[in-house]
Design a protein around this motif. Structure first.
Motif: not given
Length: 77
Positions: A64-70
Motif C-alpha cells: 500500500t502506497g500513497d493512493g494505491w494498493t497492489g
C-alpha cells in the motif's frame, strides 16, 4: 516487488494476510521507492497456527502506497 520496465514503484508498506492463528514478524515492512526494472524485497518470519488438516494455506501480501494498493497471493504448500 519489481518495478515494471518503464514505471517506478513509489514507497510502500507491505503487510501479510494470514490464516487464523498465524502470525508474521514484523507486522509491516516499509519498502523505499523502486526505479524502473529494480526489485525490492520484504522479508517476514511467519509462524503457523494450529494444524487444520488441509496441508495448505493462503497467504496474501499487500503493498500500500500513497493512493494505491497492489497484492499477490501465490499458493503456498
Amino acid at each position: 516487488m519489481t518495478a515494471a520496465r518503464r514505471r517506478a514503484v513509489p514507497a510502500s508498506d507491505v503487510t501479510l494476510t494470514l490464516p487464523k492463528g498465524w502470525t508474521a514478524t514484523p507486522a509491516t515492512v516499509h519498502l523505499p521507492a523502486s526505479a524502473p526494472g529494480r526489485t525490492r524485497t520484504a522479508t517476514f518470519t511467519v509462524t503457523s497456527g494450529p494444524a487444520d488438516g488441509t496441508r495448505s494455506a493462503r497467504i496474501t501480501a499487500t503493498a500500500t502506497g500513497d493512493g494505491w494498493t497492489g497484492g499477490a497471493s501465490p499458493p503456498w504448500r
